[in-house]
Design an enzyme around this catalytic site. Structure first.
Site, PDB file in Angstrom:
ATOM      1  N   LYS A  10     -90.244 -24.803 -70.484  1.00 29.77           N
ATOM      2  CA  LYS A  10     -90.610 -24.764 -69.069  1.00 29.77           C
ATOM      3  C   LYS A  10     -89.825 -25.840 -68.293  1.00 29.77           C
ATOM      4  CE  LYS A  10     -95.242 -22.946 -70.053  1.00 29.77           C
ATOM      5  NZ  LYS A  10     -96.704 -23.094 -69.747  1.00 29.77           N
ATOM      6  N   TYR A  50     -97.298 -13.417 -66.585  1.00 30.09           N
ATOM      7  CA  TYR A  50     -98.669 -13.953 -66.583  1.00 30.09           C
ATOM      8  C   TYR A  50     -99.619 -12.961 -65.918  1.00 30.09           C
ATOM      9  CZ  TYR A  50     -97.115 -18.663 -68.076  1.00 30.09           C
ATOM     10  OH  TYR A  50     -96.619 -19.732 -68.783  1.00 30.09           O
ATOM     11  N   ARG A  86     -97.157 -20.984 -82.225  1.00 30.84           N
ATOM     12  CA  ARG A  86     -98.339 -21.464 -81.501  1.00 30.84           C
ATOM     13  C   ARG A  86     -98.830 -22.768 -82.126  1.00 30.84           C
ATOM     14  NH1 ARG A  86    -100.088 -19.117 -76.613  1.00 30.84           N
ATOM     15  NH2 ARG A  86    -102.258 -19.517 -77.179  1.00 30.84           N
ATOM     16  N   THR A  92    -103.234 -25.603 -75.228  1.00 37.93           N
ATOM     17  CA  THR A  92    -102.814 -25.538 -73.817  1.00 37.93           C
ATOM     18  C   THR A  92    -102.814 -26.897 -73.107  1.00 37.93           C
ATOM     19  OG1 THR A  92    -103.749 -23.311 -73.725  1.00 37.93           O
ATOM     20  CG2 THR A  92    -103.270 -24.373 -71.613  1.00 37.93           C
ATOM     21  N   ARG A 103     -96.485 -29.923 -77.392  1.00 43.30           N
ATOM     22  CA  ARG A 103     -97.317 -30.276 -76.229  1.00 43.30           C
ATOM     23  C   ARG A 103     -98.021 -31.620 -76.430  1.00 43.30           C
ATOM     24  NH1 ARG A 103     -99.935 -24.301 -75.043  1.00 43.30           N
ATOM     25  NH2 ARG A 103     -98.354 -23.589 -73.547  1.00 43.30           N
ATOM     26  N   ASN A 113    -102.716 -30.017 -60.176  1.00 40.69           N
ATOM     27  CA  ASN A 113    -101.512 -29.198 -60.307  1.00 40.69           C
ATOM     28  C   ASN A 113    -101.627 -28.277 -61.506  1.00 40.69           C
ATOM     29  OD1 ASN A 113    -100.015 -30.120 -58.117  1.00 40.69           O
ATOM     30  ND2 ASN A 113     -99.445 -31.968 -59.227  1.00 40.69           N
ATOM     31  N   ASN A 117     -97.117 -28.238 -69.563  1.00 46.95           N
ATOM     32  CA  ASN A 117     -97.218 -28.358 -71.019  1.00 46.95           C
ATOM     33  C   ASN A 117     -95.932 -27.963 -71.755  1.00 46.95           C
ATOM     34  OD1 ASN A 117     -97.481 -25.675 -70.500  1.00 46.95           O
ATOM     35  ND2 ASN A 117     -99.593 -25.505 -71.211  1.00 46.95           N
ATOM     36  N   HIS A 120     -93.841 -22.467 -73.638  1.00 48.10           N
ATOM     37  CA  HIS A 120     -94.662 -21.256 -73.750  1.00 48.10           C
ATOM     38  C   HIS A 120     -94.456 -20.657 -75.130  1.00 48.10           C
ATOM     39  CE1 HIS A 120     -96.361 -17.305 -72.925  1.00 48.10           C
ATOM     40  NE2 HIS A 120     -95.286 -16.796 -73.495  1.00 48.10           N
ATOM     41  N   GLU A 131     -93.427  -9.515 -73.629  1.00 55.51           N
ATOM     42  CA  GLU A 131     -92.757 -10.610 -72.909  1.00 55.51           C
ATOM     43  C   GLU A 131     -91.243 -10.608 -73.157  1.00 55.51           C
ATOM     44  OE1 GLU A 131     -94.902 -14.072 -74.239  1.00 55.51           O
ATOM     45  OE2 GLU A 131     -96.743 -13.430 -73.227  1.00 55.51           O
TER      46      GLU A 131
HETATM   47  P1  IDP Z   1    -101.130 -20.898 -73.142  1.00 49.31           P
HETATM   48  O1  IDP Z   1     -99.813 -21.183 -72.442  1.00 49.31           O
HETATM   49  O2  IDP Z   1    -101.549 -22.068 -74.009  1.00 49.31           O
HETATM   50  O3  IDP Z   1    -101.153 -19.582 -73.874  1.00 49.31           O
HETATM   51  P2  IDP Z   1    -102.700 -19.714 -70.950  1.00 49.31           P
HETATM   52  O4  IDP Z   1    -104.188 -19.800 -70.823  1.00 49.31           O
HETATM   53  O5  IDP Z   1    -102.104 -18.384 -71.273  1.00 49.31           O
HETATM   54  O6  IDP Z   1    -102.258 -20.840 -72.011  1.00 49.31           O
HETATM   55  O7  IDP Z   1    -102.112 -20.253 -69.562  1.00 49.31           O
HETATM   56  C1  IDP Z   1    -100.761 -20.081 -69.246  1.00 49.31           C
HETATM   57  C2  IDP Z   1    -100.238 -21.339 -68.569  1.00 49.31           C
HETATM   58  O8  IDP Z   1    -100.888 -21.525 -67.311  1.00 49.31           O
HETATM   59  C3  IDP Z   1    -100.538 -22.613 -69.353  1.00 49.31           C
HETATM   60  O9  IDP Z   1     -99.599 -22.847 -70.385  1.00 49.31           O
HETATM   61  C4  IDP Z   1    -100.487 -23.664 -68.255  1.00 49.31           C
HETATM   62  O10 IDP Z   1     -99.145 -24.041 -67.923  1.00 49.31           O
HETATM   63  C5  IDP Z   1    -101.090 -22.916 -67.064  1.00 49.31           C
HETATM   64  N1  IDP Z   1    -102.546 -23.129 -66.964  1.00 49.31           N
HETATM   65  C6  IDP Z   1    -103.500 -22.690 -67.819  1.00 49.31           C
HETATM   66  N2  IDP Z   1    -104.733 -23.058 -67.425  1.00 49.31           N
HETATM   67  C7  IDP Z   1    -104.571 -23.749 -66.264  1.00 49.31           C
HETATM   68  C8  IDP Z   1    -105.497 -24.387 -65.338  1.00 49.31           C
HETATM   69  O11 IDP Z   1    -106.715 -24.377 -65.526  1.00 49.31           O
HETATM   70  N3  IDP Z   1    -104.927 -24.998 -64.257  1.00 49.31           N
HETATM   71  C9  IDP Z   1    -103.598 -25.003 -64.025  1.00 49.31           C
HETATM   72  N4  IDP Z   1    -102.701 -24.418 -64.858  1.00 49.31           N
HETATM   73  C10 IDP Z   1    -103.177 -23.795 -65.968  1.00 49.31           C
END
Ligand code: IDP
Length: 140
Positions: A10, A50, A86, A92, A103, A113, A117, A120, A131
């Site tokens: 990212k 997403y 993963r 996350t 991460r 914000n 992390n 992806h 994807e």
């Molecule tokens: P993942 O990337 O660990 O699979 P997902 O729940 O699919 O997690 O969320 C996708 C991305 O959206 C996360 O990696 C993070 O960058 C962002 N994100 C997830 N939850 C939040 C939140 O509660 N607030 C802001 N950004 C979030």
């Protein structure tokens, strides 16, 4: 079973010069790089990628985070690579991700914000194929 998954370094990972370290961790684990491209994400591509998060209140923050600067999209291949990546990537929330994961080592999040992390990883083989088709339409 040999699988493929989609990795994205990212914008925060690219900006902070972590791409090489991330690729080194992938290769050290024995996964193969299949394709790699530096690309500027757009809101259109992020709405597809997403799709499950488009209705969330924080989706605009994800778009602004992910379009800040280019990302590096990578297809990697290996035995159980979806789950394996993963686990190398970590959970996350960077503040909760285990030390030793990408991460856990490099992530940080800022109040108010998007969660920054660094990387992806697809969450299932079906998501990976979906994807990969979005980011590498010529290879799917
Ligand atoms: P993942 O990337 O660990 O699979 P997902 O729940 O699919 O997690 O969320 C996708 C991305 O959206 C996360 O990696 C993070 O960058 C962002 N994100 C997830 N939850 C939040 C939140 O509660 N607030 C802001 N950004 C979030």
């Amino acid at each position: 079973m040999t699988e493929r998954t989609l990795v994205i370094v990212k914008p925060d990972g690219v900006q902070r010069g972590k791409t090489g370290d991330i690729i080194r961790r992938i290769e050290r684990k024995g996964y193969c790089l299949v394709a790699l491209e530096m690309v500027q994400a757009t809101e259109t591509i992020l709405r597809e990628h997403y799709a499950e998060l488009v209705e969330k209140s924080f989706f605009p923050e994800i778009v602004s985070y992910m379009t800040e600067s280019p990302v590096v999209a990578i297809i990697i291949e290996g035995e159980n690579v979806v789950e394996g990546w993963r686990s190398l990537m970590g959970t996350t929330m960077p503040t909760q991700a285990a030390p030793g994961t990408v991460r856990g080592d490099f992530g940080r999040d800022w109040p108010g914000n998007a969660v920054k992390n660094v990387v992806h990883g697809s969450d299932s083989p079906a998501s990976a194929e979906r994807e990969i088709a979005i980011w590498f339409p010529n290879l799917a």
